[in-house]
Design a protein around this motif. Structure first.
Motif, short mmCIF file in Angstrom:
data_model
loop_
_atom_site.label_atom_id
_atom_site.label_comp_id
_atom_site.label_asym_id
_atom_site.label_seq_id
_atom_site.Cartn_x
_atom_site.Cartn_y
_atom_site.Cartn_z
N ALA A 145 -44.31 -13.32 79.21
CA ALA A 145 -44.29 -11.85 79.32
C ALA A 145 -43.75 -11.41 80.68
CB ALA A 145 -45.70 -11.30 79.09
N VAL A 146 -44.14 -12.11 81.73
CA VAL A 146 -43.64 -11.79 83.07
C VAL A 146 -42.14 -12.02 83.15
CG1 VAL A 146 -43.73 -12.50 85.49
CG2 VAL A 146 -45.85 -12.17 84.22
N PHE A 147 -41.67 -13.12 82.57
CA PHE A 147 -40.23 -13.40 82.56
C PHE A 147 -39.48 -12.29 81.83
CE2 PHE A 147 -36.47 -15.13 80.43
CZ PHE A 147 -35.75 -15.55 81.53
N ARG A 148 -40.00 -11.87 80.67
CA ARG A 148 -39.33 -10.79 79.92
C ARG A 148 -39.29 -9.50 80.75
NH1 ARG A 148 -42.06 -13.41 75.67
NH2 ARG A 148 -43.82 -11.99 75.82
N ARG A 149 -40.35 -9.20 81.46
CA ARG A 149 -40.37 -8.00 82.32
C ARG A 149 -39.38 -8.12 83.46
NH1 ARG A 149 -46.36 -5.83 83.53
NH2 ARG A 149 -45.11 -4.26 84.59
N LEU A 150 -39.28 -9.30 84.07
CA LEU A 150 -38.32 -9.51 85.14
C LEU A 150 -36.90 -9.32 84.63
CD1 LEU A 150 -37.37 -10.42 87.95
CD2 LEU A 150 -37.60 -12.79 87.14
N VAL A 151 -36.58 -9.92 83.49
CA VAL A 151 -35.24 -9.80 82.92
C VAL A 151 -34.95 -8.34 82.58
CG1 VAL A 151 -33.85 -10.38 80.89
CG2 VAL A 151 -35.06 -12.18 82.14
N ASN A 152 -35.90 -7.65 81.99
CA ASN A 152 -35.70 -6.23 81.65
C ASN A 152 -35.49 -5.40 82.92
OD1 ASN A 152 -35.66 -4.09 79.60
ND2 ASN A 152 -37.49 -3.38 80.66
N HIS A 153 -36.25 -5.70 83.94
CA HIS A 153 -36.10 -4.99 85.22
C HIS A 153 -34.68 -5.20 85.77
CE1 HIS A 153 -37.32 -3.26 89.05
NE2 HIS A 153 -36.73 -4.28 89.65
N LEU A 154 -34.21 -6.44 85.76
CA LEU A 154 -32.86 -6.72 86.27
C LEU A 154 -31.78 -6.09 85.40
CD1 LEU A 154 -33.31 -10.43 87.38
CD2 LEU A 154 -33.13 -8.40 88.85
N ARG A 155 -32.01 -6.01 84.10
CA ARG A 155 -31.04 -5.33 83.23
C ARG A 155 -30.93 -3.85 83.57
NH1 ARG A 155 -32.50 -7.65 77.21
NH2 ARG A 155 -31.77 -9.80 77.56
N ASN A 156 -32.06 -3.26 83.94
CA ASN A 156 -32.07 -1.84 84.28
C ASN A 156 -31.59 -1.56 85.70
OD1 ASN A 156 -33.01 -0.74 81.80
ND2 ASN A 156 -35.04 -1.53 82.28
N ARG A 157 -31.58 -2.56 86.55
CA ARG A 157 -31.15 -2.38 87.94
C ARG A 157 -29.75 -2.97 88.12
NH1 ARG A 157 -34.31 -1.10 92.24
NH2 ARG A 157 -32.22 -0.84 93.07
N THR A 158 -28.81 -2.43 87.37
CA THR A 158 -27.43 -2.91 87.46
C THR A 158 -26.81 -2.59 88.82
OG1 THR A 158 -26.63 -0.88 86.42
CG2 THR A 158 -27.06 -2.76 84.97
N ASP A 159 -27.46 -1.70 89.59
CA ASP A 159 -26.96 -1.40 90.93
C ASP A 159 -27.22 -2.56 91.89
OD1 ASP A 159 -29.76 -0.64 90.53
OD2 ASP A 159 -29.71 0.08 92.60
N VAL A 160 -28.14 -3.41 91.56
CA VAL A 160 -28.43 -4.57 92.41
C VAL A 160 -27.49 -5.70 91.99
CG1 VAL A 160 -30.17 -6.24 93.13
CG2 VAL A 160 -30.84 -3.87 92.63
N GLN A 161 -26.61 -6.05 92.88
CA GLN A 161 -25.61 -7.08 92.61
C GLN A 161 -26.22 -8.47 92.75
OE1 GLN A 161 -22.08 -6.35 91.80
NE2 GLN A 161 -23.28 -4.55 91.27
N ASN A 162 -25.66 -9.43 92.04
CA ASN A 162 -26.14 -10.80 92.14
C ASN A 162 -26.07 -11.33 93.57
OD1 ASN A 162 -26.98 -11.24 89.52
ND2 ASN A 162 -25.00 -11.98 88.83
N ILE A 163 -25.04 -10.97 94.30
CA ILE A 163 -24.92 -11.45 95.68
C ILE A 163 -26.07 -10.92 96.53
CG2 ILE A 163 -23.36 -9.65 96.52
CD1 ILE A 163 -21.90 -11.97 98.08
N ASP A 164 -26.52 -9.69 96.25
CA ASP A 164 -27.67 -9.15 96.97
C ASP A 164 -28.93 -9.96 96.66
OD1 ASP A 164 -26.19 -7.00 98.11
OD2 ASP A 164 -26.43 -5.86 96.25
N LEU A 165 -29.11 -10.27 95.38
CA LEU A 165 -30.26 -11.09 94.98
C LEU A 165 -30.21 -12.46 95.65
CD1 LEU A 165 -30.35 -10.23 91.17
CD2 LEU A 165 -32.07 -9.59 92.87
N MET A 166 -29.03 -13.08 95.66
CA MET A 166 -28.88 -14.39 96.28
C MET A 166 -29.19 -14.32 97.78
SD MET A 166 -28.20 -16.78 94.13
CE MET A 166 -27.68 -18.06 95.25
#
Length: 100
Positions: free
Chosen positions: A14-35
């Motif tokens: 459930a936590v993983f699904r929430r994390l993935v959903n959160h990242l899908r909704n935060r398209t303004d956050v680029q992968n390079i920023d996450l890295m």
């Protein structure tokens, strides 16, 4: 925390699904920023999913695992949401990777 393995697995899923959903909704956050900030990104999550599927002998392609994380084909997500990395982002990534 004293819970049984089945419940723990359900909570983790459930936590993983929430994390993935959160990242899908935060398209303004680029992968390079996450890295740069966390040391992992959406691609890492999809790679980990594929590795776990491989370990269980399940046929999951890289494209399928990426679509499971991105919510759409990866190339489509990139075209819609991925911007060009700034010189500052690239420098931060280089600095972060120098310790590996």
């Amino acid at each position: 925390m004293s819970i049984d393995d089945k419940t723990r697995t359900e909570l983790e899923a459930a936590v993983f699904r929430r994390l993935v959903n959160h990242l899908r909704n935060r398209t303004d956050v680029q992968n390079i920023d996450l890295m740069n900030l966390a040391g992992f990104c959406r691609n890492c999550l999809s790679n980990w999913m594929k590795e776990e599927a491989d370990a269980k002998g399940l046929a999951v392609s890289k494209d399928e695992s990426r679509e499971a994380v991105y919510g759409m084909p990866y190339e489509e997500w990139k075209a819609k949401h991925q911007g060009s990395a700034t010189p500052e982002q690239l420098a931060a990534m280089k600095k972060a990777q120098s310790g590996h």
